[in-house]
Design a protein around this motif. Sequence first.
Motif, mmCIF file in Angstrom:
data_model
loop_
_atom_site.group_PDB
_atom_site.id
_atom_site.type_symbol
_atom_site.label_atom_id
_atom_site.label_comp_id
_atom_site.label_asym_id
_atom_site.label_seq_id
_atom_site.Cartn_x
_atom_site.Cartn_y
_atom_site.Cartn_z
ATOM 1 N N LEU A 304 32.115 58.803 -0.849
ATOM 2 C CA LEU A 304 33.039 57.994 -0.052
ATOM 3 C C LEU A 304 34.358 57.779 -0.797
ATOM 4 C CD1 LEU A 304 32.996 56.555 2.715
ATOM 5 C CD2 LEU A 304 32.447 54.437 1.488
ATOM 6 N N VAL A 305 34.272 57.639 -2.100
ATOM 7 C CA VAL A 305 35.479 57.464 -2.914
ATOM 8 C C VAL A 305 36.328 58.727 -2.878
ATOM 9 C CG1 VAL A 305 36.322 57.143 -5.273
ATOM 10 C CG2 VAL A 305 34.478 55.697 -4.409
ATOM 11 N N LYS A 306 35.669 59.887 -2.934
ATOM 12 C CA LYS A 306 36.416 61.148 -2.865
ATOM 13 C C LYS A 306 37.163 61.268 -1.542
ATOM 14 C CE LYS A 306 33.238 63.698 -5.877
ATOM 15 N NZ LYS A 306 32.224 64.780 -5.940
ATOM 16 N N LEU A 307 36.477 60.896 -0.437
ATOM 17 C CA LEU A 307 37.133 60.940 0.872
ATOM 18 C C LEU A 307 38.311 59.963 0.924
ATOM 19 C CD1 LEU A 307 34.002 61.141 3.213
ATOM 20 C CD2 LEU A 307 35.813 62.866 3.017
ATOM 21 N N SER A 308 38.111 58.784 0.329
ATOM 22 C CA SER A 308 39.183 57.784 0.308
ATOM 23 C C SER A 308 40.411 58.319 -0.414
ATOM 24 C CB SER A 308 38.683 56.507 -0.367
ATOM 25 O OG SER A 308 39.735 55.587 -0.567
ATOM 26 N N ASP A 309 40.178 58.998 -1.538
ATOM 27 C CA ASP A 309 41.298 59.551 -2.303
ATOM 28 C C ASP A 309 41.970 60.684 -1.538
ATOM 29 O OD1 ASP A 309 40.775 57.760 -4.300
ATOM 30 O OD2 ASP A 309 39.623 59.151 -5.545
ATOM 31 N N GLU A 310 41.151 61.530 -0.898
ATOM 32 C CA GLU A 310 41.698 62.700 -0.202
ATOM 33 C C GLU A 310 42.498 62.288 1.026
ATOM 34 O OE1 GLU A 310 40.057 66.755 1.978
ATOM 35 O OE2 GLU A 310 38.841 65.783 0.437
ATOM 36 N N LEU A 311 41.978 61.289 1.756
ATOM 37 C CA LEU A 311 42.659 60.848 2.978
ATOM 38 C C LEU A 311 43.743 59.807 2.708
ATOM 39 C CD1 LEU A 311 39.503 60.493 5.280
ATOM 40 C CD2 LEU A 311 41.179 62.364 5.279
ATOM 41 N N GLY A 312 43.712 59.229 1.510
ATOM 42 C CA GLY A 312 44.677 58.175 1.197
ATOM 43 C C GLY A 312 44.394 56.899 1.960
ATOM 44 N N LYS A 313 43.105 56.621 2.218
ATOM 45 C CA LYS A 313 42.702 55.437 2.974
ATOM 46 C C LYS A 313 41.845 54.529 2.093
ATOM 47 C CE LYS A 313 44.417 57.008 6.905
ATOM 48 N NZ LYS A 313 45.519 56.340 7.624
ATOM 49 N N PRO A 314 41.921 53.209 2.311
ATOM 50 C CA PRO A 314 41.085 52.297 1.523
ATOM 51 C C PRO A 314 39.637 52.305 2.001
ATOM 52 C CG PRO A 314 42.322 51.062 3.141
ATOM 53 C CD PRO A 314 42.805 52.487 3.257
ATOM 54 N N ILE A 315 38.759 51.824 1.145
ATOM 55 C CA ILE A 315 37.357 51.635 1.511
ATOM 56 C C ILE A 315 37.220 50.214 2.048
ATOM 57 C CG2 ILE A 315 34.989 51.561 0.657
ATOM 58 C CD1 ILE A 315 35.843 53.514 -1.546
ATOM 59 N N LEU A 316 36.693 50.082 3.259
ATOM 60 C CA LEU A 316 36.574 48.782 3.913
ATOM 61 C C LEU A 316 35.118 48.330 3.924
ATOM 62 C CD1 LEU A 316 38.868 49.452 7.024
ATOM 63 C CD2 LEU A 316 39.545 48.573 4.788
ATOM 64 N N TYR A 317 34.943 47.006 3.846
ATOM 65 C CA TYR A 317 33.600 46.457 4.029
ATOM 66 C C TYR A 317 33.729 45.039 4.562
ATOM 67 C CZ TYR A 317 34.248 43.881 -0.363
ATOM 68 O OH TYR A 317 34.709 43.047 -1.345
ATOM 69 N N ARG A 318 32.701 44.619 5.260
ATOM 70 C CA ARG A 318 32.642 43.264 5.824
ATOM 71 C C ARG A 318 32.067 42.338 4.771
ATOM 72 N NH1 ARG A 318 32.381 38.545 7.696
ATOM 73 N NH2 ARG A 318 31.815 38.027 9.854
ATOM 74 N N THR A 319 32.824 41.274 4.450
ATOM 75 C CA THR A 319 32.377 40.358 3.404
ATOM 76 C C THR A 319 31.526 39.239 3.984
ATOM 77 O OG1 THR A 319 33.098 38.969 1.570
ATOM 78 C CG2 THR A 319 34.430 38.879 3.560
ATOM 79 N N PHE A 320 30.553 38.765 3.201
ATOM 80 C CA PHE A 320 29.668 37.659 3.575
ATOM 81 C C PHE A 320 29.460 36.770 2.347
ATOM 82 C CE2 PHE A 320 28.489 41.149 6.398
ATOM 83 C CZ PHE A 320 28.484 40.539 7.642
#
Length: 343
Positions: A304-320
């Motif tokens: 997922l980190v590789k995809l984030s770097d390649e696409l230039g997009k952040p990694i999102l998650y829902r916080t609790f």
Amino acid sequence: MIKKELKKRLRVGLILLFAILLIADVYMLYRKIALPEVQVVKTTLYEYMNKMDIHYKVSLKPNNLFAQTTQEEGQVYLTNLVDTITATFSYAFSGKSQIDIQGDYEIIAVLEGSSIQNNKRVSIWKKQVVLVPKTSFEKKDTQFNLTKDVNLNLEQYRAFANAIKEEAKVDADVSLTTAMNVNLDSMTEYGRIQDQVASSMFLPLKTSYFEITNMGIGDQPGAIENVKQVPVDQKFSVIGLALLGFILLAGLVCLILLTKEIPEDPYLKKLKMIMKQFSNRMVALDSDIIQRGDNYQVQSVDDLVKLSDELGKPILYRTFADLKKITTFYVFDEKCTYYFDLT
């Protein structure tokens, strides 16, 4: 044996605290035993009293102002009307028992020229005159009294000051100080008494009127003392520190042997590691995340980190608040969603 579970930080913190307190207690106990405290105890063996006093009488020249020929102490004196001053210096010694009272005394007059510089009085010149040369005294008794009269001719001192002014071309404030100096050097059965006491009489000479100031008069007590260093009883301190050390040691042993760390949840451990390692790439959202387009699940967070770097997009998650509810991380492309499920 069942061990009590404690959080890792709490358990380690308590062990360190007890260990530090135990080390400090052992150090203080060592100092109490190896370096005992002492207190200084003074015992008075012989008490005595020196007393200095000055009395004077001012003799006047014939004049039209005063009917009497003298003025008593504590008054204001007109310089041009003063003829002589008769000063009576007295010294008295008294002790609690009979001793060999010995010493010497002298009476001197000091004529001094001074001025004010930078708000401070500075001495310019001095001339000392011996009125009564150094004289010894000795008496075996509990008391000793000495009285001596001196006559001061102010005209002579003013004439000398004027001569200095003409010779040195220095105009200064001139004063006359007359002093009795007493050196006491006596032996007692308790030891030696060595004291230096003095009394003096001060008056200005270059003013049209003046007052006389006496200094160093009154009682001046003294004593021969026996000074001892006595060890301080530290029995209760040692017992208290030893008891405290035993309690701390017992507490430390109990913490080590009777407690254990609460094992960390494997899921939370892995989650915290991911969030710590990739925190600069992640964005936490307070609202639900809606997937869009085609959904593709990746096998690891590294993918997922590789995809984030390649696409230039952040990694999102829902916080609790409950970290166990954080299960999925997302990377969004324009037409699809990539996600990693930690569960």
